[in-house]
Design a protein around this motif. Structure first.
Motif, short mmCIF file in Angstrom:
data_model
loop_
_atom_site.label_atom_id
_atom_site.label_comp_id
_atom_site.label_asym_id
_atom_site.label_seq_id
_atom_site.Cartn_x
_atom_site.Cartn_y
_atom_site.Cartn_z
N GLU A 147 0.83 -1.19 0.00
CA GLU A 147 0.00 0.00 0.00
C GLU A 147 0.87 1.25 0.00
N ALA A 148 0.34 2.33 -0.53
CA ALA A 148 1.10 3.59 -0.54
C ALA A 148 1.32 4.08 0.88
N SER A 149 2.44 4.73 1.11
CA SER A 149 2.77 5.25 2.43
C SER A 149 2.09 6.59 2.67
N GLY A 150 1.96 6.93 3.94
CA GLY A 150 1.37 8.21 4.31
C GLY A 150 2.42 9.24 4.65
N ALA A 151 1.97 10.40 5.13
CA ALA A 151 2.88 11.50 5.45
C ALA A 151 3.83 11.17 6.59
N ASP A 152 3.49 10.14 7.39
CA ASP A 152 4.38 9.76 8.49
C ASP A 152 5.69 9.17 7.99
N SER A 401 13.32 24.31 0.49
CA SER A 401 11.88 24.26 0.71
C SER A 401 11.47 23.58 2.01
N GLY A 402 12.34 22.75 2.57
CA GLY A 402 11.95 21.96 3.73
C GLY A 402 11.31 20.64 3.35
N PHE A 403 11.32 20.32 2.05
CA PHE A 403 10.75 19.06 1.56
C PHE A 403 11.71 18.45 0.54
N GLY A 404 11.54 17.17 0.27
CA GLY A 404 12.38 16.52 -0.71
C GLY A 404 11.93 16.83 -2.13
N PRO A 405 12.76 16.53 -3.12
CA PRO A 405 12.35 16.70 -4.52
C PRO A 405 11.09 15.89 -4.79
N THR A 427 22.37 22.89 4.14
CA THR A 427 21.21 22.83 3.25
C THR A 427 19.91 23.04 4.02
N ARG A 428 20.00 23.52 5.23
CA ARG A 428 18.80 23.64 6.05
C ARG A 428 17.86 24.69 5.49
N SER A 429 16.57 24.41 5.56
CA SER A 429 15.57 25.31 5.01
C SER A 429 15.17 26.34 6.06
N VAL A 430 15.70 27.55 5.92
CA VAL A 430 15.37 28.68 6.79
C VAL A 430 15.59 28.30 8.26
N ASP A 431 14.78 27.43 8.78
CA ASP A 431 14.91 26.98 10.15
C ASP A 431 14.05 25.72 10.29
N GLN A 432 14.15 25.07 11.41
CA GLN A 432 13.34 23.87 11.64
C GLN A 432 11.95 24.31 12.09
N TRP A 433 11.09 24.61 11.13
CA TRP A 433 9.75 25.05 11.50
C TRP A 433 8.92 23.84 11.94
N ALA A 434 8.25 24.00 13.05
CA ALA A 434 7.58 22.88 13.71
C ALA A 434 6.36 22.38 12.94
N ASN A 435 5.65 23.27 12.24
CA ASN A 435 4.41 22.87 11.57
C ASN A 435 4.64 22.58 10.09
N ARG A 436 5.78 22.00 9.76
CA ARG A 436 6.13 21.76 8.36
C ARG A 436 5.09 20.89 7.65
N LYS A 437 4.51 19.92 8.35
CA LYS A 437 3.58 19.00 7.69
C LYS A 437 2.27 19.67 7.31
N ASP A 438 2.00 20.86 7.85
CA ASP A 438 0.80 21.59 7.42
C ASP A 438 0.98 22.17 6.02
N TYR A 439 2.21 22.17 5.53
CA TYR A 439 2.51 22.79 4.24
C TYR A 439 2.99 21.76 3.21
N LEU A 440 2.59 20.51 3.39
CA LEU A 440 3.04 19.46 2.47
C LEU A 440 2.60 19.74 1.04
N THR A 545 -8.47 26.96 1.93
CA THR A 545 -8.25 26.59 3.32
C THR A 545 -6.87 25.98 3.57
N SER A 546 -6.15 25.59 2.53
CA SER A 546 -4.83 24.96 2.71
C SER A 546 -3.79 26.00 3.10
#
Length: 676
Positions: A147-152, A401-405, A427-440, A545-546
């Motif tokens: 099965e496909a993986s989730g955001a975790d 960006s804080g995300f992978g290609p 290569t760090r993205s700006v900073d370690q923002w805690a709510n990164r997964k809200d911007y997937l 809303t995103s």
């Protein structure tokens, strides 16, 4: 006398011989079957169990599996033998040693020598596998449906150690479910040499922890599953460094012998597809298969993404990726490369392809003005890292960006694997923002992504604006700010101020200004089409809303308004320059200023400030907030600063016949940059 023979005589003889022939055929087939069975047992990975004695001590005995041991001489002193080998002492090998690979000639203790040798190996036809035809993965087993993986399964790691823990955890999970083949698929770039070594160290600890480093194969009667390992290197092509083996020590050795690809190409999708075809179809491997990709780029063949996903899923193969932090909204960015030389370490920004983080552009990619201390807008190649901003040049092309290609991330998730992003200091993205997964990002296929845009006006506008900025990249190049100065092509890229006779300056100024104004007028017309869309009050912009799309929209809207205001101010400032200049003036510079000249600019600036401040307030400590703040940092208006460049003194006369100045060193040495 009658010597004639009855016709029935031959038939009687054949009838008597028939049972003998039948018996011979049956016994021959039986012996052949037994022989093949014995040969298969000898050639199999399980091997023989052998009791061996040490010459110095007949009471000391050891049993081992022939096919799983390393060459070892028990008469050699223990201090001269690697500790890893001593874990499983062996007296002999019965199998025929394989032919030595050309990679065995590499002296990894001497990196420069190893690099030169491996560069030559890349040119040899016996190193890289030929491209194999990929058919349908018919070897799929019912218990390998994934099965496909989730955001975790999207993880950020600050180093290879943390990333390795994610991978080894996935291997343990696979191994609990059955025999497993792990394919270590390593990017052969020179920039990954250190990380490949780190991964080998981590993998060595893992193999030892599951007693699979240099010991016999697990006994199937104990219901323990076996881990097989293979190593493949990829660049422009691919090469199997190590065939599947259950001896972890061999995998570790192969990881340290990955040749260096100097082409700069990273055909990762092709390498994945070829690996699946090689093991599932060509060699009919029936184990659970997982591929672990280690790379620092996004790849050059990402258009094969969907075919690669489909092929892996049909073969029941999971792909786990340890990859880079993607540059935001750009395909190409820069990567810090530190090169030791002469007892010092030199730092350079090297161009590298490791983005974008989305399937289609979502960033309005127009440059920031007044970057006089940075390289030329279209400059390519390496640049010195000292005293240059971490976020890049006018386009902020090093902002991560804080995300992978996108392609590598989607490949991992759709095949039931994981993507681990190496978010290291450089290569760090700006900073370690805690709510990164809200911007997937949206990890749907490109076709699904495009179809969904029609239902979301905000998203459609953001993508359209971003696409326009890519299509008109030359039109949006920042206008000239110094007349008639030139930017130096040599670091740190200062603006050169050549002397021009004042009378000639006034003539040339009109011509150069007119050329710049014509281009800016065209750019302003293009931007006006976007502003017309933004002014359409019938569009429900407020329904989005995103958080990711809200941030992208506010940033895009603010930069569209701000850039249009800058165009109008530039046209107003350069409309009638010459009458205000003195007769001695032979240079002018346009500097940012808070005063506005154009009557239309005030509304545009107010709209831009509102959207950009909204982006910063609602999405703090994100890449969008930083991009918005950089636009606000520089005033929109322009003021003209005239200058008088004095005539330079004549050069001192050369001695007759004296040597000229040479910029080449006496040693004739040069410095070259490795391609990533």
């Amino acid at each position: 006398m009658n010597f004639s023979t009855s016709p029935a005589a031959p038939r009687t003889v054949l009838k008597r011989l028939q049972p003998w022939f039948l018996s011979i055929v049956l016994h021959t087939l039986l012996l052949l079957a037994l022989g093949l069975w014995v040969f298969d047992r000898l050639a199999g990975d399980a091997g023989h169990r052998i009791w061996a004695t040490y010459p110095a001590d007949d009471s000391a005995m050891a049993d081992f599996t022939v096919a799983s041991v390393s060459a070892y001489d028990p008469t050699v002193a223990a201090s001269m033998t690697p500790a890893a080998v001593l874990e499983q002492p062996v007296a002999a090998r019965l199998d025929t040693p394989p032919d030595l690979s050309p990679l065995d000639a590499l002296d990894m203790s001497n990196p420069p020598s190893a690099s030169l040798v491996s560069m030559e190996l890349f040119k040899r036809s016996d190193v890289w596998g030929e491209e194999v035809r990929v058919g349908e993965a018919k070897k799929k087993l019912s218990n390998l449906t994934r099965e496909a993986s989730g955001a975790d399964k999207l993880i950020a790691a600050t180093g290879i150690g943390q990333a390795g823990e994610v991978v080894t955890g996935a291997i343990r999970s696979e191994l609990e479910q059955g025999d497993t083949l792990i394919v270590w698929l390593f990017d052969a770039s020179a920039s990954l040499t250190h990380k490949r070594s780190q991964m080998a160290d981590h993998a060595e600890s893992f193999y030892k922890s599951i007693e699979a480093f240099n010991t016999k194969r697990r006994d199937k009667a104990e219901n323990e599953n076996t881990l097989f390992s293979s190593v493949i290197a990829f660049g422009q092509n691919w090469r199997e460094i190590l065939r599947p083996t259950h001896v972890g020590a061999r995998a570790i050795s192969a990881m340290t012998k990955v040749p260096i690809d100097t082409t700069g190409d990273e055909n990762v999708m092709s390498a994945v597809t070829q690996a699946v075809q090689l093991y599932r179809e060509q060699r009919n491997r029936q184990e659970r298969i997982m591929i672990v990709i280690l790379t620092d780029e996004s790849g050059d063949d990402t258009l094969q993404l969907e075919d690669t996903i489909e092929y892996c899923r049909s073969a029941g193969v999971a792909v786990h990726v340890i990859g880079p932090n993607a540059v935001m909204g750009c395909e190409r960015g820069s990567q810090l490369c530190q090169i030791p030389s002469g007892g010092r370490e030199y730092a350079f920004w090297l161009p590298v392809k490791k983005g974008p983080e989305t399937s289609l552009p979502e960033r309005f990619l127009v440059p920031y003005w007044h970057e006089s201390a940075l390289p030329l807008w279209q400059q390519s190649g390496a640049s010195v890292a000292a005293n240059t901003p971490w976020y890049g040049g006018p386009y902020r092309e090093r902002l991560h960006s804080g995300f992978g290609p996108f392609a590598l991330t989607r490949l991992a998730l759709q095949t039931g694997g994981s993507f681990t992003m190496l978010d290291e200091d450089a290569t760090r993205s700006v900073d370690q923002w805690a709510n990164r997964k809200d911007y997937l990002p949206d990890y749907a296929s490109v076709n699904q992504y495009v179809r969904s845009l029609h239902d979301y006006p905000v998203r459609q506008f953001v993508v359209d604006a971003a696409t326009l900025s890519y299509q008109q990249v030359e039109l949006f190049v920042p206008p000239r700010m110094t007349f008639l100065g030139e930017r130096s092509p040599v670091y740190p890229y200062p603006v050169l101020h050549p002397y021009v006779v004042p009378a000639n300056f006034r003539t040339q100024l009109s011509r150069v200004l007119q050329s710049e104004r014509t281009r800016i007028e065209r750019a302003s017309e293009v931007l006006q089409s976007l502003i017309v869309r933004l002014e359409d009050t019938a569009v429900p912009w407020q329904d989005e809303t995103s958080p990711r799309w809200q941030a992208s929209f506010d940033l895009t809207k603010g930069r569209v308004y701000a850039t249009q205001a800058r165009y109008l101010e530039y046209l107003a400032a350069t409309q009638n320059v010459k009458p205000s200049l003195s007769l001695e003036t032979n240079e002018i510079t346009l500097l940012p200023d808070a005063t506005l000249r154009s009557s239309e600019s005030r509304y545009l600036v107010d709209s831009a400030v509102h959207s950009l401040q909204k982006c910063i307030a609602e999405h703090p400590d994100t890449p969008w907030a930083y991009l918005a703040q950089w636009e606000l940092d520089v005033p929109v208006g322009l003021r003209i600063q005239p200058a008088v460049i004095p005539r330079p003194p004549p050069p001192p006369p050369r001695p007759p016949g004296g040597p000229g100045y040479s910029t080449k060193s006496s040693s004739g040495s040069s410095f070259s940059f490795p391609r990533l």
